[in-house]
Each structure stands twice: as structure tokens, then as C-alpha cells.
Design a protein around this motif. Structure first.
Motif, short mmCIF file in Angstrom:
data_model
loop_
_atom_site.label_atom_id
_atom_site.label_comp_id
_atom_site.label_asym_id
_atom_site.label_seq_id
_atom_site.Cartn_x
_atom_site.Cartn_y
_atom_site.Cartn_z
N ASP A 24 -5.17 67.05 44.61
CA ASP A 24 -4.46 68.15 43.93
C ASP A 24 -5.19 69.44 44.27
O ASP A 24 -6.09 69.88 43.57
CB ASP A 24 -4.43 67.90 42.43
N VAL A 73 -7.43 64.03 41.51
CA VAL A 73 -7.08 63.88 40.10
C VAL A 73 -6.60 62.44 39.83
O VAL A 73 -5.80 61.89 40.59
CB VAL A 73 -6.00 64.89 39.66
N THR A 133 -4.93 60.24 36.58
CA THR A 133 -4.31 60.39 35.25
C THR A 133 -3.88 59.02 34.73
O THR A 133 -3.73 58.05 35.48
CB THR A 133 -3.08 61.31 35.30
N ASN A 190 -3.04 56.87 30.51
CA ASN A 190 -2.97 56.93 29.06
C ASN A 190 -3.82 55.81 28.48
O ASN A 190 -3.81 54.68 28.99
CB ASN A 190 -1.52 56.79 28.59
N THR A 196 -10.93 64.72 30.58
CA THR A 196 -10.26 65.28 29.42
C THR A 196 -9.30 64.24 28.85
O THR A 196 -8.57 63.59 29.61
CB THR A 196 -9.46 66.55 29.78
N GLU A 208 -6.30 63.95 25.94
CA GLU A 208 -5.45 64.70 25.01
C GLU A 208 -5.19 63.87 23.75
O GLU A 208 -5.47 62.68 23.70
CB GLU A 208 -4.12 65.06 25.68
N ASP A 220 -3.18 60.85 26.75
CA ASP A 220 -3.20 61.13 28.18
C ASP A 220 -4.59 61.58 28.60
O ASP A 220 -5.19 62.47 27.98
CB ASP A 220 -2.18 62.21 28.53
N TYR A 221 -5.12 60.96 29.65
CA TYR A 221 -6.42 61.38 30.16
C TYR A 221 -6.25 61.92 31.58
O TYR A 221 -5.33 61.56 32.31
CB TYR A 221 -7.44 60.24 30.12
N ARG A 222 -7.20 62.81 31.95
CA ARG A 222 -7.21 63.43 33.28
C ARG A 222 -8.65 63.48 33.74
O ARG A 222 -9.50 64.05 33.07
CB ARG A 222 -6.60 64.83 33.23
N THR A 272 -11.00 64.63 36.90
CA THR A 272 -10.98 65.50 38.08
C THR A 272 -12.25 65.27 38.89
O THR A 272 -13.37 65.44 38.38
CB THR A 272 -10.89 66.98 37.68
#
Length: 377
Positions: free
Chosen positions: A72, A77, A79, A81, A118, A120, A124-126, A128
Motif C-alpha cells: 500500500d 499492510v 488487515t 478482524n 492498530t 479498532e 478490525d486490526y491493521r 503496517t
């Protein structure tokens, strides 16, 4: 003396004791019903009384493998859940076991290796990565999550179909219904004869029936099974129907005879004077008036046969077309002993029918049991 319109203290004590006993049975039954609709995670982390409120628990989730990260711009990235079901509310998260709740939802946690994580509030996780990652072992995420109340029918679907409880239910009905009806039919004729027909040795027959009430049924297992094998019945439904009939007859004759003996003799004598036969008296007068006693014994016999395991083990085979619900539950205790949601659903299926039978006939129970205890002058 007690004043008119007042209740004695003993009456209030009896009412309180009865209310306590009712709650003592209702609360566990209701808890079993609620647990049967919950999933494994909910049962293992909280009690059934919390089923209608949101539950909070700490879980460890492993993110997808770094190999699945996608470019990205200048970073890579990944992603996903943290909730398998896709529903829940994250209240805190962490990336190490020392600080499992170090970050609030939406904050950025920086790993020692340089990538940032991160999570949320919706799960949802992200992650990087500053450069293309490698490896097939995902990042561990420590999450404190609040899950909304949830109920499922999957437990019953698995129990009734995958675990064979549906077939066992039909087998149990096949055993219980004839094993309840046959002794009632036989005992009703015998009770009428002992109550209203003159015959030699009637008192001895009544005494023998009373004596059979205290004989343990286990002493008859081996000789009765040998008899079934010798006459060609063997292990099957006919054999268990006859066994339950024999075991239930003494109590049935005792209850029905006491009730029929307490019926008004003037009605029966008038019918005989009018030329009615004993069979006509039995069919048109005795049976309708004896319904409370018949219902009382039906409750006892149905519950006894439905909950039986020992007689079924002796007089039935072990194939899928003959195993009863109690036997199936024993098998589940061995194979699924840790799956409380499966056991709860199985147990409630096994008690649902007896509860329905009891409440549909319970108004006749006391009248039938007290039959013949008090007679008018």
C-alpha cells in the motif's frame, strides 16, 4: 383458636417451603435451557445468569501470517478482524503478555521490530510493515473484548442430527408409549376384578401384589432375559415392552384397585340390577370415573420408562435403531464430555417431553394418589 379469615403460621411455613422447593427445581431447569442456546465460549467464560448482558473477556488472537500482507504505497499492510463471528466490541488491546491492555481502541502500538499495529473498537486490526514482511506466523494480539448476548440453535441441530439424538428420541418414544399403555390396560381389568368381583383367594392376591411392590426389579433381570431368549423374543422392543409391563403392574394394580374400591357402590349395584354385565360396568362406569387414577399411574410409568437406562441396556440391543436417549447421553458424556453446550442441549431434549406430560396431567396426580385413603360413611 385461630380467628376467622386468618391463616396459621404453619400454613405460611408450608407455603414458603413449597415455594422454596419449586424454585429449587425451576432455577436449574431454566439455567439448563438457557445454556443449551449458548455457544462454547460463552458457557466457558460466564454463567447462564449473565446470558442477557454483554460479557467481557480477555482473549489472545493471532493475526494472519505476514506473508498475506499487501503493498500500500511505500508500506505493506495486513488487515483482519479479531472476532471469528465478526461482532463484538474491543475495549483495550496489547501486543505483549506483560501489557495486554496497554492501548485503547484506535491507538497505534509500535512493535520492537518496527511494524505498527492498530485495533479498532469493532475488532478490525491493521498491521503496517515498513518493508515487505516474510514468515507464516502471525502477530499475537491481546484483546479485552465485550461481546453482546448471543444465542444459537446450532447446538440442537448438532444434537438432533449429527449426534443421533433425534433417532434416539424416536426410539425412546417407541419404548415408552407402549410400555405405558399396556400395563394400564392390564391393570385396569385386574383392579376392577379385585375391587368389585367376588372370587376365592382375592385377599391373598391383593397381599401378593403389595408384596411385589418391595421386590427389587434387578433380581428378575437374568431369569426374565433367559425366558425371552428361550421363547424366541430375545432383545428387542417386544421384550422391553413386556419387561416394563411386568415391572409396572404391581404399582398400577395397587393404585387403581384402591381408587376403584372407593367409588360409590350404589352406582355399580344399580347397574347390576338393571342387567348390566361386569364388562359394561367396567367400560361405561368404572373407567370414566377412574381417569384421575389412570392419569396418576400414567405419569409415574411414563417418567420411569423415559428415564430408564438399566432395563434398556438389558432388554434392548445397542444398534442405532434401538439405543434410547439415556444411552445416547451416556455416550455423549464419554465422547463430548467437555462440550457443555452439546450436553446441555441433549439434557434439555431428554427432559422436555416428561415435563410436558407431567404438566398436562398433574391436576389428576394428587386425586389419584389419595384415592381410597378417605371414605365417606
Amino acid at each position: 383458636m385461630e380467628m376467622a379469615g386468618t391463616k396459621s403460621r404453619l400454613t405460611w411455613a408450608v407455603n414458603l417451603a413449597v415455594g422454596f422447593l419449586v424454585l429449587l427445581w425451576i432455577i436449574p431447569t431454566f439455567g439448563l435451557l438457557v445454556s443449551s442456546f449458548r455457544d462454547r465460549d460463552a458457557i466457558s467464560t460466564s454463567g447462564w445468569w449473565t446470558a442477557l448482558s454483554a460479557s467481557e473477556q480477555n482473549v489472545i488472537v493471532r493475526a494472519d501470517a505476514p506473508d498475506n500482507a499487501r503493498p500500500d504505497g511505500a508500506v505493506w499492510v495486513l488487515t483482519g478482524n479479531v472476532f471469528d463471528s465478526g461482532s463484538g466490541n474491543v475495549t483495550a488491546f496489547g501486543i505483549t503478555s506483560r501489557e495486554p491492555e496497554a492501548f485503547a481502541p484506535g491507538e497505534v502500538a509500535t512493535h520492537a521490530r518496527g511494524h505498527q499495529i492498530t485495533v479498532e473498537a469493532n475488532g478490525d486490526y491493521r498491521i503496517t510493515y515498513p518493508e515487505e514482511p516474510s514468515g507464516n506466523r502471525g502477530q499475537r494480539l491481546f484483546v479485552r473484548a465485550e461481546s453482546p448476548p448471543s444465542f444459537t440453535l446450532d447446538n440442537y441441530r448438532e444434537v438432533m442430527f449429527a449426534e443421533g439424538m433425534g433417532k434416539a428420541l424416536l426410539n425412546t418414544l417407541t419404548v415408552t408409549i407402549p410400555a405405558t399403555i399396556i400395563p394400564i390396560l392390564v391393570a385396569a381389568f385386574a383392579a376392577y376384578a379385585l375391587a368389585w368381583m367376588e372370587m376365592p383367594g382375592r385377599a391373598l392376591l391383593i397381599a401378593a401384589i403389595v408384596g411385589l411392590l418391595v421386590v427389587p426389579l434387578q433380581v428378575a433381570f437374568i431369569p426374565l432375559l433367559k425366558l425371552h431368549n428361550n421363547i424366541g423374543i430375545g432383545k428387542g422392543y417386544l421384550g422391553i415392552w413386556l419387561a416394563h409391563t411386568g415391572f409396572g403392574l404391581p404399582l398400577a394394580v395397587f393404585l387403581l384397585r384402591n381408587y376403584m374400591a372407593g367409588l360409590p357402590g350404589e352406582i355399580i349395584e344399580s347397574a347390576r340390577v338393571d342387567g348390566a354385565s361386569d364388562f359394561a360396568i367396567f367400560r361405561k362406569i368404572i373407567l370414566p370415573l377412574s381417569f384421575p387414577a389412570l392419569a396418576s399411574f400414567a405419569i409415574f410409568q411414563f417418567l420411569w420408562v423415559w428415564n430408564d437406562l438399566l432395563v434398556a441396556k438389558v432388554f434392548l440391543g445397542t444398534g442405532e435403531d434401538q439405543v434410547v436417549m439415556t444411552g445416547r447421553i451416556v455416550d455423549l458424556l464419554g465422547s463430548r464430555g467437555g462440550d457443555w453446550e452439546i450436553l446441555a442441549a441433549s439434557a434439555f431434549v431428554s427432559i422436555a417431553v416428561p415435563i410436558a406430560v407431567f404438566f398436562s396431567l398433574q391436576r389428576y396426580l394428587v386425586r389419584g394418589l389419595l384415592a381410597g385413603s378417605v371414605k365417606g360413611g
